[in-house]
Design a protein around this motif. Structure first.
Motif, PDB file in Angstrom:
ATOM      1  N   ALA A 101       1.272  -1.345  -0.170  1.00  0.00           N
ATOM      2  CA  ALA A 101       0.289   0.275  -0.265  1.00  0.00           C
ATOM      3  C   ALA A 101       0.894   1.114   0.082  1.00  0.00           C
ATOM      4  N   THR A 102       1.920   1.165   0.580  1.00  0.00           N
ATOM      5  CA  THR A 102       2.749   2.081   0.513  1.00  0.00           C
ATOM      6  C   THR A 102       3.355   2.797  -0.382  1.00  0.00           C
ATOM      7  N   GLU A 103       4.593   1.718  -0.563  1.00  0.00           N
ATOM      8  CA  GLU A 103       5.032   1.560  -2.972  1.00  0.00           C
ATOM      9  C   GLU A 103       3.638   2.238  -3.334  1.00  0.00           C
ATOM     10  N   TYR A 104       3.107   1.189  -3.645  1.00  0.00           N
ATOM     11  CA  TYR A 104       1.733   1.966  -4.733  1.00  0.00           C
ATOM     12  C   TYR A 104       1.619   3.483  -4.545  1.00  0.00           C
ATOM     13  N   SER A 105       0.888   3.516  -3.144  1.00  0.00           N
ATOM     14  CA  SER A 105       1.286   5.270  -2.836  1.00  0.00           C
ATOM     15  C   SER A 105       2.064   6.012  -3.041  1.00  0.00           C
ATOM     16  N   ILE A 106       3.236   5.630  -2.862  1.00  0.00           N
ATOM     17  CA  ILE A 106       3.937   6.672  -3.863  1.00  0.00           C
ATOM     18  C   ILE A 106       4.837   6.642  -4.405  1.00  0.00           C
ATOM     19  N   ASP A 107       3.844   6.025  -5.366  1.00  0.00           N
ATOM     20  CA  ASP A 107       4.561   5.190  -7.254  1.00  0.00           C
ATOM     21  C   ASP A 107       3.199   6.350  -8.008  1.00  0.00           C
ATOM     22  N   GLY A 108       2.059   7.217  -6.639  1.00  0.00           N
ATOM     23  CA  GLY A 108       0.937   7.753  -7.210  1.00  0.00           C
ATOM     24  C   GLY A 108      -0.270   6.966  -7.965  1.00  0.00           C
ATOM     25  N   ARG A 109       0.308   5.482  -7.544  1.00  0.00           N
ATOM     26  CA  ARG A 109      -0.892   4.090  -7.821  1.00  0.00           C
ATOM     27  C   ARG A 109      -2.703   4.501  -7.478  1.00  0.00           C
ATOM     28  N   PHE A 110      -2.775   5.701  -7.090  1.00  0.00           N
ATOM     29  CA  PHE A 110      -3.478   5.637  -5.635  1.00  0.00           C
ATOM     30  C   PHE A 110      -5.004   4.225  -5.547  1.00  0.00           C
ATOM     31  N   ASP A 111      -4.907   3.913  -6.570  1.00  0.00           N
ATOM     32  CA  ASP A 111      -6.822   2.837  -6.866  1.00  0.00           C
ATOM     33  C   ASP A 111      -5.835   1.436  -5.567  1.00  0.00           C
ATOM     34  N   GLU A 112      -4.764   1.360  -6.411  1.00  0.00           N
ATOM     35  CA  GLU A 112      -4.008   0.230  -6.143  1.00  0.00           C
ATOM     36  C   GLU A 112      -4.180   0.033  -5.050  1.00  0.00           C
ATOM     37  N   ALA A 113      -3.339   1.148  -4.529  1.00  0.00           N
ATOM     38  CA  ALA A 113      -3.217   1.724  -2.270  1.00  0.00           C
ATOM     39  C   ALA A 113      -4.130   1.682  -1.979  1.00  0.00           C
ATOM     40  N   THR A 114      -5.510   2.602  -2.326  1.00  0.00           N
ATOM     41  CA  THR A 114      -6.867   1.809  -1.066  1.00  0.00           C
ATOM     42  C   THR A 114      -7.527   0.591  -1.558  1.00  0.00           C
ATOM     43  N   GLU A 115      -6.929  -0.055  -2.284  1.00  0.00           N
ATOM     44  CA  GLU A 115      -7.021  -1.544  -2.435  1.00  0.00           C
ATOM     45  C   GLU A 115      -6.327  -2.380  -1.048  1.00  0.00           C
ATOM     46  N   TRP A 116      -5.304  -2.041  -0.920  1.00  0.00           N
ATOM     47  CA  TRP A 116      -4.519  -2.646  -0.137  1.00  0.00           C
ATOM     48  C   TRP A 116      -4.389  -2.099   1.244  1.00  0.00           C
ATOM     49  N   VAL A 117      -4.747  -0.846   1.250  1.00  0.00           N
ATOM     50  CA  VAL A 117      -4.808   0.059   2.271  1.00  0.00           C
ATOM     51  C   VAL A 117      -6.691  -1.128   3.073  1.00  0.00           C
ATOM     52  N   ASP A 118      -7.825  -1.029   2.314  1.00  0.00           N
ATOM     53  CA  ASP A 118      -8.367  -1.452   3.150  1.00  0.00           C
ATOM     54  C   ASP A 118      -8.722  -3.003   3.959  1.00  0.00           C
ATOM     55  N   ARG A 119      -7.408  -3.581   2.936  1.00  0.00           N
ATOM     56  CA  ARG A 119      -6.628  -5.036   2.669  1.00  0.00           C
ATOM     57  C   ARG A 119      -5.827  -4.674   4.876  1.00  0.00           C
ATOM     58  N   MET A 120      -5.407  -3.859   4.589  1.00  0.00           N
ATOM     59  CA  MET A 120      -5.021  -3.362   6.335  1.00  0.00           C
ATOM     60  C   MET A 120      -5.680  -3.247   7.598  1.00  0.00           C
ATOM     61  N   GLY A 121      -6.688  -2.529   7.247  1.00  0.00           N
ATOM     62  CA  GLY A 121      -7.884  -2.586   8.610  1.00  0.00           C
ATOM     63  C   GLY A 121      -8.191  -4.050   8.906  1.00  0.00           C
ATOM     64  N   GLN A 122      -8.037  -4.683   8.012  1.00  0.00           N
ATOM     65  CA  GLN A 122      -8.602  -6.551   8.331  1.00  0.00           C
ATOM     66  C   GLN A 122      -7.464  -7.556   8.535  1.00  0.00           C
ATOM     67  N   THR A 123      -5.917  -6.627   9.001  1.00  0.00           N
ATOM     68  CA  THR A 123      -5.132  -7.689   9.583  1.00  0.00           C
ATOM     69  C   THR A 123      -5.416  -7.892  10.834  1.00  0.00           C
ATOM     70  N   ASP A 124      -4.011  -8.027  11.453  1.00  0.00           N
ATOM     71  CA  ASP A 124      -3.666  -8.150  13.246  1.00  0.00           C
ATOM     72  C   ASP A 124      -2.354  -7.680  13.640  1.00  0.00           C
ATOM     73  N   TYR A 125      -1.708  -6.792  12.329  1.00  0.00           N
ATOM     74  CA  TYR A 125      -0.235  -6.626  12.699  1.00  0.00           C
ATOM     75  C   TYR A 125      -0.724  -4.990  12.726  1.00  0.00           C
ATOM     76  N   PHE A 126       0.483  -4.605  14.310  1.00  0.00           N
ATOM     77  CA  PHE A 126       0.098  -3.622  14.788  1.00  0.00           C
ATOM     78  C   PHE A 126       0.162  -2.218  13.968  1.00  0.00           C
ATOM     79  N   ASP A 127       1.497  -1.902  13.185  1.00  0.00           N
ATOM     80  CA  ASP A 127       1.960  -1.541  12.495  1.00  0.00           C
ATOM     81  C   ASP A 127       0.801  -0.861  11.394  1.00  0.00           C
ATOM     82  N   ALA A 128       0.146  -2.026  10.948  1.00  0.00           N
ATOM     83  CA  ALA A 128      -1.069  -1.557   9.826  1.00  0.00           C
ATOM     84  C   ALA A 128      -1.980  -1.130  10.199  1.00  0.00           C
TER      85      ALA A 128
END
Length: 335
Positions: free
Chosen positions: A222-249
């Motif tokens: 999600a971070t790397e897609y955002s850096i590259d300006g690929r915001f639609d793809e970044a958003t997809e993986w941001v939503d997946r971040m919220g479904q994890t149990d990973y503290f940093d995410a």
């Protein structure tokens, strides 16, 4: 007849003894695995002091991984290998744990009070390589990652990179993530004629790992897609971040939702602000972990939100992350 009767009774008794022995061994094995899992969850929550007792008890029952982690916690607590840590590492190494062998093969200040800890360093590195190599050549991708660490410890970075790539190609999600991180120059792995070629491989391996559900890869992608300006793809993986149990995410997910498209340049962008959901995630994360950095994030954003939004977020937070262990996904050997 008397002799036959004796043999029969002896055979029955022997069978009974073996049955009891194996039943007890199975019970001990199950107990050891249960203790290890409890300890491992605590360890990944960065509750090492609580995990240590579980690992020690499991190690006493013969659990190899538990012995390694007990040694690791003791080493980290003292910043060097103590005699007690060495004993656990040797138990794990005797059980075939490659990373324990590598710990025993380390030199420098890690040796601590062990005056002779450098004596058999090369032997342990060699044993680690030999132990992992046979399994790796048979297609074991975890063993391939063990070879990465073994070759890296031996100073052969080319072979370390090649075995990481082999593990990634065999579908190992951690290897795919680790390879991508290495290609980001954090470990100076691999040669590319162009940065575009390197970048393409970074994203390819991150996506492969993320698609298998590895939380660190999901966050990084999600971070790397955002850096590259690929915001639609970044958003997809941001939503997946919220479904994890990973503290940093989860921490980043809450901050991203609050900021929306107006987030800082060094933060992932999100199409629209969702302050209630974002603050709710942070509140739930702090409830479950008590982490001070999360508390700081909450306090910093509460001043910018109206009381109605804050109240709704608090109510929503009660439904999130309930009884969910929040993990840090610490690598086995990397720390």
């Amino acid at each position: 007849m008397i002799w036959q009767s004796f043999l029969f009774r002896f055979s029955v008794g022997l069978i009974l003894v073996f049955t009891i022995f194996f039943a007890q061994a199975e019970t001990s094995s199950k107990r050891a695995e249960e203790l290890f899992k409890q300890g491992y969850t605590l360890y990944q929550q960065r509750l090492s002091d609580s995990a240590l007792g579980k690992f020690k008890e499991a190690a006493q029952l013969g659990h190899v991984d538990a012995a390694y982690y007990a040694g690791n916690i003791l080493r980290r607590n003292h910043t060097f290998i103590t005699e007690e840590a060495e004993a656990f590492y040797r138990q794990a190494a005797k059980g075939g744990d490659v990373y324990a062998m590598l710990r025993l093969g380390q030199e420098g200040r890690l040796c601590g009070t062990l005056r002779n800890c450098d004596y058999d360093r090369e032997k342990w590195i060699s044993k680690a390589l030999d132990t992992a190599l046979s399994r790796a050549e048979a297609g074991d991708s975890d063993a391939m990652m063990e070879l990465f660490s073994a070759y890296w410890a031996a100073g052969d970075r080319k072979s370390a990179f090649e075995w990481t790539k082999n593990a990634a190609e065999h579908g190992n999600a951690f290897a795919q993530y680790w390879l991508a991180v290495g290609l980001l120059d954090e470990r100076e792995m691999g040669f590319y004629w162009t940065e575009a070629g390197r970048r393409a491989d970074i994203l390819k391996w991150l996506k492969a790992s993320a698609e298998q559900g590895f939380p660190k890869a999901i966050f990084k992608l999600a971070t790397e897609y955002s850096i590259d300006g690929r915001f639609d793809e970044a958003t997809e993986w941001v939503d997946r971040m919220g479904q994890t149990d990973y503290f940093d995410a989860l921490h980043e997910y809450g901050l991203v939702l609050i900021a929306g498209p107006d987030g800082a340049k060094n933060r992932i962008q999100y199409p629209e602000p969702r302050p209630i959901e974002g603050l709710a995630v942070l509140l739930a994360l702090h409830r479950e972990t008590g982490n001070p950095s999360v508390k700081y994030s909450i306090d910093r954003h509460l001043n910018d939100l109206d009381s109605d939004t804050a109240a709704k977020a608090r109510a929503r937070s009660e439904e999130l992350l309930v009884d969910t262990p929040i993990l840090h996904y610490l690598p086995k050997f990397g720390i």
